[in-house]
Structure formats: structure tokens, C-alpha cells
Design an enzyme around this catalytic site. Structure first.
Site, short mmCIF file in Angstrom:
data_model
loop_
_atom_site.label_atom_id
_atom_site.label_comp_id
_atom_site.label_asym_id
_atom_site.label_seq_id
_atom_site.Cartn_x
_atom_site.Cartn_y
_atom_site.Cartn_z
N ARG A 111 0.89 -1.18 0.00
CA ARG A 111 0.00 0.00 0.00
C ARG A 111 0.91 1.21 0.00
O ARG A 111 1.68 1.40 0.94
CB ARG A 111 -0.91 -0.01 1.23
CG ARG A 111 -1.63 1.30 1.44
CD ARG A 111 -2.74 1.22 2.45
NE ARG A 111 -3.89 0.51 1.91
CZ ARG A 111 -5.12 0.60 2.38
NH1 ARG A 111 -5.38 1.35 3.43
NH2 ARG A 111 -6.10 -0.07 1.83
N HIS A 138 -7.12 0.82 -6.65
CA HIS A 138 -7.28 -0.07 -5.48
C HIS A 138 -7.98 -1.34 -6.00
O HIS A 138 -9.16 -1.56 -5.75
CB HIS A 138 -8.11 0.64 -4.41
CG HIS A 138 -8.10 -0.04 -3.07
ND1 HIS A 138 -7.37 -1.19 -2.80
CD2 HIS A 138 -8.73 0.27 -1.90
CE1 HIS A 138 -7.57 -1.54 -1.53
NE2 HIS A 138 -8.39 -0.67 -0.97
N GLN A 141 -10.03 -3.89 -3.79
CA GLN A 141 -11.35 -3.39 -3.39
C GLN A 141 -12.37 -3.60 -4.52
O GLN A 141 -13.48 -4.09 -4.29
CB GLN A 141 -11.25 -1.90 -3.04
CG GLN A 141 -12.56 -1.28 -2.64
CD GLN A 141 -13.02 -1.72 -1.26
OE1 GLN A 141 -12.27 -1.64 -0.30
NE2 GLN A 141 -14.25 -2.21 -1.15
N ASP A 234 -17.20 7.33 -1.99
CA ASP A 234 -15.97 7.18 -1.20
C ASP A 234 -15.67 8.54 -0.58
O ASP A 234 -16.30 9.55 -0.94
CB ASP A 234 -14.81 6.70 -2.11
CG ASP A 234 -13.50 6.49 -1.36
OD1 ASP A 234 -13.54 6.30 -0.12
OD2 ASP A 234 -12.43 6.51 -2.01
N CYS A 274 -16.49 1.80 0.21
CA CYS A 274 -15.34 0.94 0.51
C CYS A 274 -14.94 0.99 1.98
O CYS A 274 -14.30 0.07 2.47
CB CYS A 274 -14.16 1.34 -0.36
SG CYS A 274 -13.72 3.08 -0.14
N ARG A 302 -13.96 -8.63 0.99
CA ARG A 302 -12.53 -8.41 0.77
C ARG A 302 -11.76 -9.71 1.03
O ARG A 302 -10.84 -10.05 0.30
CB ARG A 302 -12.01 -7.30 1.71
CG ARG A 302 -12.63 -5.92 1.48
CD ARG A 302 -12.21 -5.34 0.15
NE ARG A 302 -10.78 -5.32 0.02
CZ ARG A 302 -9.96 -4.36 0.50
NH1 ARG A 302 -10.47 -3.32 1.11
NH2 ARG A 302 -8.66 -4.43 0.33
N1 NVA Z 1 -9.87 6.78 -1.53
C1 NVA Z 1 -9.55 6.33 -0.19
C2 NVA Z 1 -9.77 4.86 -0.08
C3 NVA Z 1 -9.48 4.26 1.28
C4 NVA Z 1 -9.70 2.79 1.31
C5 NVA Z 1 -8.12 6.71 0.14
O1 NVA Z 1 -7.24 6.54 -0.71
O2 NVA Z 1 -7.89 7.18 1.25
N1 CP Z 2 -11.37 -0.17 2.05
C1 CP Z 2 -10.10 -0.27 2.52
O1 CP Z 2 -9.14 -0.52 1.77
O2 CP Z 2 -10.00 -0.11 3.86
P1 CP Z 2 -8.65 0.02 4.69
O3 CP Z 2 -8.05 1.36 4.37
O4 CP Z 2 -9.09 -0.09 6.13
O5 CP Z 2 -7.73 -1.09 4.31
#
Ligand code: NVA
Ligand code: CP
Length: 316
Positions: A111, A138, A141, A234, A274, A302
Site C-alpha cells: 500500500r 485499489h 477493493q 468514497d 469501501c 474483501r
Molecule cells: N480513496 C480512499 C480509499 C481508502 C480505502 C483513500 O485513498 O484514502
Molecule cells: N477499504 C479499505 O481498503 O480499507 P482500509 O483502508 O481499512 O484497508
């Protein structure tokens, strides 16, 4: 489950990397894993003896826990590595990290802030690299989301899936590609400056020609949501974009998913997010806690989707 096939040994940096058949294969495999799980088969030792590194540059609840559990249920050992505790944080190059980890582990999931970090990892690693969220996509997801949509609404080719809000982010990008690759009618409602990245738009349009899917972009959320089978949103401010917080909240206020907006969707429409969610910003408490919401099933999926991804990429 025997898992040879087209994904074996590959990287998964985005839904962009997958053909529509491969998206379907992952979703179908995820359904099988879920069925088996509910029949009591928790452990499917397809990856027995393997080790999977999970590198985090940003916080995570769902992805981290579901990846650790998925690996364990497949008989593999997950290793959670926070970037701040690695030599990466002291300047060791990504390319050196990739080559060293490849000597110890069977896959590297990461990540990251910048998608280019994943590209560098993938270029130098000898083992598959999996995107657990970047600033661009992502994919894990979106694969879980397509499983949820298929389970609850059926064949995506009959569905109007409407994404409302910041459509230039990782979640929107991966959802758009996964949905059109499965033949859905994907609709986006966002201010023009937050429409999806040009590369995602052109890939989605190209894919639609092959799958019978469609991508439509709107500025008006009411018009977009009319007749929706799925309404998805989101956060307005993604991780790493905190400097734009104030401007986003102003810009996206008209795109809040509230009861009034949900009333415009079709009967039996579902609401997806998500997570984590900011109640009172992109979604109201009434909607996320209301009859439309499937966010907990979505989060559960997930686990099943990632078991499918890991098994398809890594099974010997
Ligand atoms: N768009 C959000 C998704 C988190 C799972 C982010 O990148 O923070
Ligand atoms: N939706 C998602 O990826 O959640 P987290 O940021 O908790 O992993």
C-alpha cells in the site's frame, strides 16, 4: 482447489492489468472460496509453506486484516511490514528492497502513496507484486465490490452502477474499470475537475466496446442517480490529499449521498462504500445505516476476493 491458469506468477498493480475474462475468473473463484468458507472449509492449503510480505506506507484496517487472514487461510504466512520500520524509511531504494525481499518471500503486496513505487517494486522483484492501494488504483477493493454486486444484484450487464463524489481517486478508477470489464453501465457523477483520469476513461471506453458496457460522466448527481441499481461513494479526501481538504469539502457538498438522492435510485437499489466512511460528508448516517446499505457484506467480501487473487497468482 487446483489453480493453474492465466494469472499464475503475474503482478496485479491495477484492474488495468486484467482482461475482462480475468476479472470474471477472479470473481467466480472468490464466490467458490466464499461458498466453501460457509460450508465450513476455513483452511484451503493451496499456498502451504509460502510467505507473503505486506508493506504499508499508509494506515489500513480492512486490507491489512483481510490479507493477513486470507494468507493464513490459504496456509501461507503473512509478514506485515510498516514502511516506517524498514530501511526504506532511511532511504534504502525501493529497487534494492524489491530484490532482497524476492529472496525471502513468494509475493510482495504493498500500500503506497505513489503508484510509481509499485511499478518500481514490480520491475525489480522476481515475485508477484500486488497493489493494496495506491494513489491511482485499489484493485483488491474493486474485485470484492464486483463480487458483492454479482451476489446481491446479479449479472452486471443489466446494471446501472453510479459512483458519486471524488471520481479521480483510486476507488473510482478501479471500480470503473472492473464494472465495464464485466459489461456494466457505469455512471459517474462528479465536478468536472474530479472526473476520472484520462487514461482510465479511455481504457474504460475501449473495454466497453468489447464487453457491451458503457461509461457515462455527469456533473449533476440527481440526473446520474436516476434509476441506479448501485449507488457508490468514497471519501472526499483520500489519504495523502489532506492539503486539499477544505477545497474538496466545498466542491463536493452537492454530491453527498443522502436519503433524498437515494430516493431517485431504482427500487431495491443498494448503497456501497469501501470504508472508512465520514458520516455527514460523502454519506449521511441515515443512508449508511439504512436499508440500502450493504457496506458490511462489501467489507466481508474483501477476504474472499483476496483469497481468490492470492490463490490464482501464487498457487504452484
Ligand atoms: N480513496 C480512499 C480509499 C481508502 C480505502 C483513500 O485513498 O484514502
Ligand atoms: N477499504 C479499505 O481498503 O480499507 P482500509 O483502508 O481499512 O484497508
Amino acid at each position: 482447489m487446483a489453480m493453474p491458469g492465466p494469472l499464475r506468477g503475474r503482478d496485479l498493480l491495477g484492474i488495468s492489468d486484467l482482461t475482462s475474462n480475468e476479472v470474471r475468473l477472479i470473481v467466480e473463484t472468490a464466490r467458490l472460496f466464499k461458498q466453501r468458507f460457509y460450508l465450513g472449509e476455513r483452511i484451503t492449503p493451496a499456498l502451504k509453506g509460502m510467505t507473503i510480505a505486506l508493506i504499508f506506507e499508509k494506515p489500513s484496517t480492512r486490507t491489512r486484516v483481510s490479507m493477513e487472514v486470507a494468507a493464513a487461510q490459504l496456509g501461507a504466512t503473512p509478514l506485515v511490514l510498516n514502511r516506517s520500520e524498514m530501511q526504506l524509511a532511511r532511504g534504502e531504494p525501493v529497487r534494492d528492497t524489491a530484490r532482497v525481499l524476492s529472496r525471502y518471500v513468494d509475493a510482495i503486496a504493498a500500500r503506497v502513496y505513489s503508484h510509481s513505487t509499485l511499478e518500481e517494486l514490480a520491475a525489480y522483484a522476481d515475485v508477484p507484486v500486488i497493489n493494496m492501494l495506491s494513489d491511482y488504483e485499489h484493485p483488491l477493493q474493486a474485485l470484492a465490490d464486483m463480487l458483492t454486486i454479482v451476489e446481491l444484484k446479479g449479472d452486471p450487464r443489466r446494471l446501472r452502477i453510479v459512483y458519486v463524489g471524488d471520481a479521480r481517486n483510486n476507488i473510482a478508477h478501479s471500480l470503473i474499470l472492473a464494472a465495464v470489464k464485466m459489461g456494466a453501465h457505469m455512471v459517474v457523477a462528479a465536478p468536472r475537475q474530479l472526473w476520472p483520469d484520462e487514461r482510465i476513461r479511455s481504457q474504460a471506453i475501449k473495454e466497453s466496446e468489447l464487453t457491451g458496457g458503457k461509461l457515462e460522466l455527469y456533473e449533476d448527481p440527481q440526473e446520474a442517480v436516476r434509476g441506479a441499481d448501485v449507488v457508490y461513494t468514497d471519501v472526499w479526501v483520500s489519504m495523502g490529499e489532506e492539503e486539499y481538504a477544505e477545497e474538496r469539502r466545498k466542491l463536493l457538498q452537492p454530491y453527498q449521498v443522502n436519503e433524498k438522492l437515494m430516493q431517485l435510485a431504482s427500487n431495491n437499489a443498494i448503497f456501497m462504500h469501501c470504508l472508512p466512511a465520514h458520516r455527514g460528508e460523502e454519506v449521511t448516517n441515515e443512508v449508511i445505516e439504512g436499508p440500502w446499505s450493504v457496506v458490511w457484506e462489501q467489507a466481508e467480501n474483501r477476504l474472499h476476493a483476496q483469497k481468490a487473487v492470492l490463490a490464482l497468482l501464487l498457487s504452484p
